[in-house]
Enzyme design. Structure first.
Site, PDB file in Angstrom:
ATOM      1  N   TYR A  24       0.845  -1.199   0.000  1.00 41.44           N
ATOM      2  CA  TYR A  24       0.000   0.000   0.000  1.00 41.44           C
ATOM      3  C   TYR A  24       0.877   1.244   0.000  1.00 41.44           C
ATOM      4  O   TYR A  24       0.669   2.167  -0.796  1.00 41.44           O
ATOM      5  CB  TYR A  24      -0.918  -0.011   1.218  1.00 41.44           C
ATOM      6  CG  TYR A  24      -1.755   1.247   1.350  1.00 41.44           C
ATOM      7  CD1 TYR A  24      -2.832   1.468   0.499  1.00 41.44           C
ATOM      8  CD2 TYR A  24      -1.451   2.205   2.307  1.00 41.44           C
ATOM      9  CE1 TYR A  24      -3.591   2.620   0.604  1.00 41.44           C
ATOM     10  CE2 TYR A  24      -2.206   3.356   2.418  1.00 41.44           C
ATOM     11  CZ  TYR A  24      -3.276   3.560   1.573  1.00 41.44           C
ATOM     12  OH  TYR A  24      -4.024   4.714   1.676  1.00 41.44           O
ATOM     13  N   ALA A  25       1.863   1.300   0.890  1.00 40.35           N
ATOM     14  CA  ALA A  25       2.761   2.455   0.946  1.00 40.35           C
ATOM     15  C   ALA A  25       3.538   2.608  -0.356  1.00 40.35           C
ATOM     16  O   ALA A  25       3.701   3.721  -0.874  1.00 40.35           O
ATOM     17  CB  ALA A  25       3.731   2.317   2.126  1.00 40.35           C
TER      18      ALA A  25
END
Length: 242
Positions: free
Chosen positions: A164-165
């Site tokens: 996600y990051a």
């Protein structure tokens, strides 16, 4: 920021909102319609989109349009079809707010699969670029405002935020490239990174947190009103927050 938008700030404007069924996307869709915009609601779940549609109509806003799309599987052809439909049915496109976000759970990298990463990249980074590309001709005609919704872990990665990051970091890189390419174009693009806020995603990542003091989705929507509308016409290629 103390900003009081005019009641007709977005009158006669057409704005596409991805991830419109909930969270920031829903709040922004209601806020945009409340200031006169015809909102194109894009999301995965028809029933949730219809609920937002009904809320807008019940509040007296212009009749929205609905495009149910699974962004994890959509293709360039799908986005071209959406752009053509907007042009044909509504005549113009004055802005896009990219709120759609793919997130499963916090987990160590060792537990994430290639398929999960590809889905995260597809929705969080590749799809906004593809939609902007398909809609570019429409956007240029109206000197439109495009907003990408970023995330603090996109530029401050940390353990357990994994794919996600990384996908949100990719979104920031795309933003910088697109802003540079559009530096002299009629349309403009900005990155909005709100920071900690009381959103559905934060309920997943911080379930036990006291959230009463955090900005709400409605608070963020008020900021987005300024960024999507003509009062911020000189703001382009900027990374802004709440």
């Amino acid at each position: 920021m103390n900003y009081e938008p005019a009641p007709d700030l977005l009158k006669d404007r057409v704005i596409l909102v991805t991830g419109a069924a909930g969270g920031i996307g829903r709040a922004a869709s209601l806020a945009f319609a409340g200031r006169g915009a015809t909102v194109v609601l894009l999301g995965r779940t028809v029933a949730k989109l219809e609920k937002v549609y009904d809320e807008i109509v019940a509040a007296g806003g212009p009749q929205p349009a609905i495009f149910p799309v699974d962004l994890s599987a959509a293709t360039d052809a799908d986005f071209e079809a959406i752009a053509q439909a907007i042009g044909y049915q509504l005549g113009h496109l004055d802005g896009i707010l990219h709120c759609a976000t793919e997130f499963d759970q916090l987990a160590p990298l060792q537990q994430e699969s290639l398929e999960e990463w590809l889905r995260l990249f597809r929705v969080n980074a590749a799809t906004p670029a593809a939609i902007n590309r398909s809609c570019a001709a429409l956007l240029a005609e109206t000197e439109a405002s495009v907003i990408l919704v970023g995330e603090t872990h996109g530029h401050q990665p940390a353990a357990y935020w994994g794919g996600y990051a990384v996908s949100k970091a990719a979104l920031e890189a795309y933003f910088q490239v697109q802003a540079d390419e559009w530096s002299d174009a009629p349309m403009r693009i900005n990155l909005f990174t709100p920071g900690p806020a009381h959103t559905p995603l934060r309920m997943k990542t911080h379930p036990g947190e006291e959230k009463s003091q955090l900005p709400t989705c409605e608070t963020l929507a008020a900021r987005l009103l300024w960024l999507i509308g003509p009062d911020s016409r000189e703001v382009r290629g900027q990374s802004v927050g709440l």
